[in-house]
Write a protein that holds these residues in place. Structure first.
Motif, PDB file in Angstrom:
ATOM      1  N   ALA A 218      -5.042-105.755  -3.357  1.00  0.00           N
ATOM      2  CA  ALA A 218      -4.024-106.041  -3.963  1.00  0.00           C
ATOM      3  C   ALA A 218      -3.422-107.534  -3.508  1.00  0.00           C
ATOM      4  CB  ALA A 218      -2.934-105.254  -3.679  1.00  0.00           C
ATOM      5  N   LEU A 219      -3.044-108.422  -4.530  1.00  0.00           N
ATOM      6  CA  LEU A 219      -2.385-109.720  -4.197  1.00  0.00           C
ATOM      7  C   LEU A 219      -1.057-109.917  -4.271  1.00  0.00           C
ATOM      8  CD1 LEU A 219      -5.525-111.749  -5.519  1.00  0.00           C
ATOM      9  CD2 LEU A 219      -5.118-111.189  -3.271  1.00  0.00           C
ATOM     10  N   THR A 220      -0.315-110.009  -3.511  1.00  0.00           N
ATOM     11  CA  THR A 220       1.014-110.375  -3.990  1.00  0.00           C
ATOM     12  C   THR A 220       1.632-111.842  -4.100  1.00  0.00           C
ATOM     13  OG1 THR A 220       1.794-110.249  -1.675  1.00  0.00           O
ATOM     14  CG2 THR A 220       2.056-108.329  -2.582  1.00  0.00           C
ATOM     15  N   ALA A 221       0.776-112.429  -3.646  1.00  0.00           N
ATOM     16  CA  ALA A 221       0.660-113.934  -3.807  1.00  0.00           C
ATOM     17  C   ALA A 221      -0.670-114.675  -3.463  1.00  0.00           C
ATOM     18  CB  ALA A 221       1.732-114.741  -2.891  1.00  0.00           C
ATOM     19  N   LEU A 222      -1.048-115.846  -3.779  1.00  0.00           N
ATOM     20  CA  LEU A 222      -2.216-116.457  -3.798  1.00  0.00           C
ATOM     21  C   LEU A 222      -1.962-117.592  -2.899  1.00  0.00           C
ATOM     22  CD1 LEU A 222      -5.132-116.106  -4.229  1.00  0.00           C
ATOM     23  CD2 LEU A 222      -4.738-117.412  -6.361  1.00  0.00           C
ATOM     24  N   THR A 223      -2.646-117.657  -1.863  1.00  0.00           N
ATOM     25  CA  THR A 223      -2.260-118.728  -0.707  1.00  0.00           C
ATOM     26  C   THR A 223      -3.729-119.391  -0.542  1.00  0.00           C
ATOM     27  OG1 THR A 223      -2.690-117.572   1.237  1.00  0.00           O
ATOM     28  CG2 THR A 223      -0.480-117.633   0.507  1.00  0.00           C
ATOM     29  N   ALA A 224      -3.841-120.548   0.089  1.00  0.00           N
ATOM     30  CA  ALA A 224      -5.057-121.477   0.202  1.00  0.00           C
ATOM     31  C   ALA A 224      -5.774-120.326   1.241  1.00  0.00           C
ATOM     32  CB  ALA A 224      -4.855-122.568   0.644  1.00  0.00           C
ATOM     33  N   GLU A 225      -5.326-119.758   2.037  1.00  0.00           N
ATOM     34  CA  GLU A 225      -5.936-118.855   3.015  1.00  0.00           C
ATOM     35  C   GLU A 225      -6.727-117.753   2.239  1.00  0.00           C
ATOM     36  OE1 GLU A 225      -5.001-115.841   6.655  1.00  0.00           O
ATOM     37  OE2 GLU A 225      -3.701-117.690   6.535  1.00  0.00           O
ATOM     38  N   ASP A 226      -5.889-117.122   1.205  1.00  0.00           N
ATOM     39  CA  ASP A 226      -6.216-116.048   0.413  1.00  0.00           C
ATOM     40  C   ASP A 226      -7.353-116.499  -0.608  1.00  0.00           C
ATOM     41  OD1 ASP A 226      -4.114-114.425   1.382  1.00  0.00           O
ATOM     42  OD2 ASP A 226      -2.955-115.002  -0.300  1.00  0.00           O
ATOM     43  N   GLU A 227      -7.270-117.505  -0.987  1.00  0.00           N
ATOM     44  CA  GLU A 227      -8.460-118.299  -1.953  1.00  0.00           C
ATOM     45  C   GLU A 227      -9.845-118.446  -1.017  1.00  0.00           C
ATOM     46  OE1 GLU A 227      -7.570-121.573  -4.211  1.00  0.00           O
ATOM     47  OE2 GLU A 227      -5.563-121.203  -4.542  1.00  0.00           O
ATOM     48  N   ALA A 228      -9.606-118.786   0.284  1.00  0.00           N
ATOM     49  CA  ALA A 228     -10.885-118.880   0.908  1.00  0.00           C
ATOM     50  C   ALA A 228     -11.568-117.558   1.472  1.00  0.00           C
ATOM     51  CB  ALA A 228     -10.434-119.629   2.452  1.00  0.00           C
ATOM     52  N   ARG A 229     -10.425-116.678   1.609  1.00  0.00           N
ATOM     53  CA  ARG A 229     -11.104-115.267   1.885  1.00  0.00           C
ATOM     54  C   ARG A 229     -11.722-114.563   0.835  1.00  0.00           C
ATOM     55  NH1 ARG A 229      -7.655-110.122   4.072  1.00  0.00           N
ATOM     56  NH2 ARG A 229      -9.408-108.795   4.666  1.00  0.00           N
ATOM     57  N   ILE A 230     -11.168-114.924  -0.336  1.00  0.00           N
ATOM     58  CA  ILE A 230     -11.681-114.345  -1.774  1.00  0.00           C
ATOM     59  C   ILE A 230     -13.185-114.788  -1.810  1.00  0.00           C
ATOM     60  CG2 ILE A 230     -11.470-114.524  -4.412  1.00  0.00           C
ATOM     61  CD1 ILE A 230      -8.462-114.153  -3.760  1.00  0.00           C
ATOM     62  N   ALA A 231     -13.365-116.464  -1.837  1.00  0.00           N
ATOM     63  CA  ALA A 231     -14.371-116.943  -1.991  1.00  0.00           C
ATOM     64  C   ALA A 231     -15.454-116.510  -0.910  1.00  0.00           C
ATOM     65  CB  ALA A 231     -14.207-118.488  -1.505  1.00  0.00           C
ATOM     66  N   ALA A 232     -14.932-116.089   0.111  1.00  0.00           N
ATOM     67  CA  ALA A 232     -15.958-115.678   1.254  1.00  0.00           C
ATOM     68  C   ALA A 232     -16.385-114.257   0.727  1.00  0.00           C
ATOM     69  CB  ALA A 232     -15.335-115.447   2.709  1.00  0.00           C
ATOM     70  N   LEU A 233     -15.450-113.477   0.392  1.00  0.00           N
ATOM     71  CA  LEU A 233     -15.700-112.066  -0.248  1.00  0.00           C
ATOM     72  C   LEU A 233     -16.962-112.039  -1.344  1.00  0.00           C
ATOM     73  CD1 LEU A 233     -12.300-110.116   0.060  1.00  0.00           C
ATOM     74  CD2 LEU A 233     -14.581-109.422   1.393  1.00  0.00           C
ATOM     75  N   VAL A 234     -16.466-112.862  -2.670  1.00  0.00           N
ATOM     76  CA  VAL A 234     -17.398-113.096  -3.520  1.00  0.00           C
ATOM     77  C   VAL A 234     -18.865-113.472  -3.154  1.00  0.00           C
ATOM     78  CG1 VAL A 234     -17.917-114.496  -5.656  1.00  0.00           C
ATOM     79  CG2 VAL A 234     -15.287-113.495  -5.074  1.00  0.00           C
ATOM     80  N   LYS A 235     -19.018-114.428  -2.272  1.00  0.00           N
ATOM     81  CA  LYS A 235     -20.217-114.881  -1.619  1.00  0.00           C
ATOM     82  C   LYS A 235     -21.064-113.785  -0.925  1.00  0.00           C
ATOM     83  CE  LYS A 235     -22.355-118.416   1.101  1.00  0.00           C
ATOM     84  NZ  LYS A 235     -22.260-119.671   2.061  1.00  0.00           N
ATOM     85  N   ARG A 236     -20.165-112.955  -0.126  1.00  0.00           N
ATOM     86  CA  ARG A 236     -20.940-111.739   0.339  1.00  0.00           C
ATOM     87  C   ARG A 236     -21.173-110.615  -0.501  1.00  0.00           C
ATOM     88  NH1 ARG A 236     -17.408-107.952   4.637  1.00  0.00           N
ATOM     89  NH2 ARG A 236     -19.235-106.351   4.590  1.00  0.00           N
ATOM     90  N   ALA A 237     -20.489-110.232  -1.548  1.00  0.00           N
ATOM     91  CA  ALA A 237     -20.831-109.311  -2.523  1.00  0.00           C
ATOM     92  C   ALA A 237     -21.913-109.831  -3.461  1.00  0.00           C
ATOM     93  CB  ALA A 237     -19.638-109.283  -3.557  1.00  0.00           C
ATOM     94  N   ALA A 238     -22.296-111.059  -3.510  1.00  0.00           N
ATOM     95  CA  ALA A 238     -23.236-111.514  -4.474  1.00  0.00           C
ATOM     96  C   ALA A 238     -24.610-111.741  -3.524  1.00  0.00           C
ATOM     97  CB  ALA A 238     -23.028-112.949  -4.834  1.00  0.00           C
ATOM     98  N   SER A 239     -24.540-111.596  -2.213  1.00  0.00           N
ATOM     99  CA  SER A 239     -25.616-111.630  -1.479  1.00  0.00           C
ATOM    100  C   SER A 239     -26.755-110.516  -1.355  1.00  0.00           C
ATOM    101  CB  SER A 239     -25.414-112.062  -0.179  1.00  0.00           C
ATOM    102  OG  SER A 239     -24.591-110.937   0.587  1.00  0.00           O
TER     103      SER A 239
END
Length: 56
Positions: free
Chosen positions: A35-56
């Motif tokens: 769940a995202l209540t806001a989208l910060t630069a830190e959140d964007e980096a974490r999401i990018a890392a999760l997507v990279k991990r999910a696609a591996s």
């Protein structure tokens, strides 16, 4: 999968979901949504890392 906030329900968060093939298992547990209540630069980096991990 991503869902936007609904304007008529301001208390509802946006969600970022994962399907079974995502490689996000952590032992016997697997995240299926965040769940995202806001989208910060830190959140964007974490999401990018999760997507990279999910696609591996």
């Amino acid at each position: 999968m991503a869902r936007d906030r609904r304007p008529h329900r301001p208390h509802q968060e946006a969600t970022l979901g994962c399907n079974d093939p995502a490689n996000l298992d952590d032992g016997t547990m697997r995240a299926t949504a965040f769940a995202l209540t806001a989208l910060t630069a830190e959140d964007e980096a974490r999401i990018a890392a999760l997507v990279k991990r999910a696609a591996s």
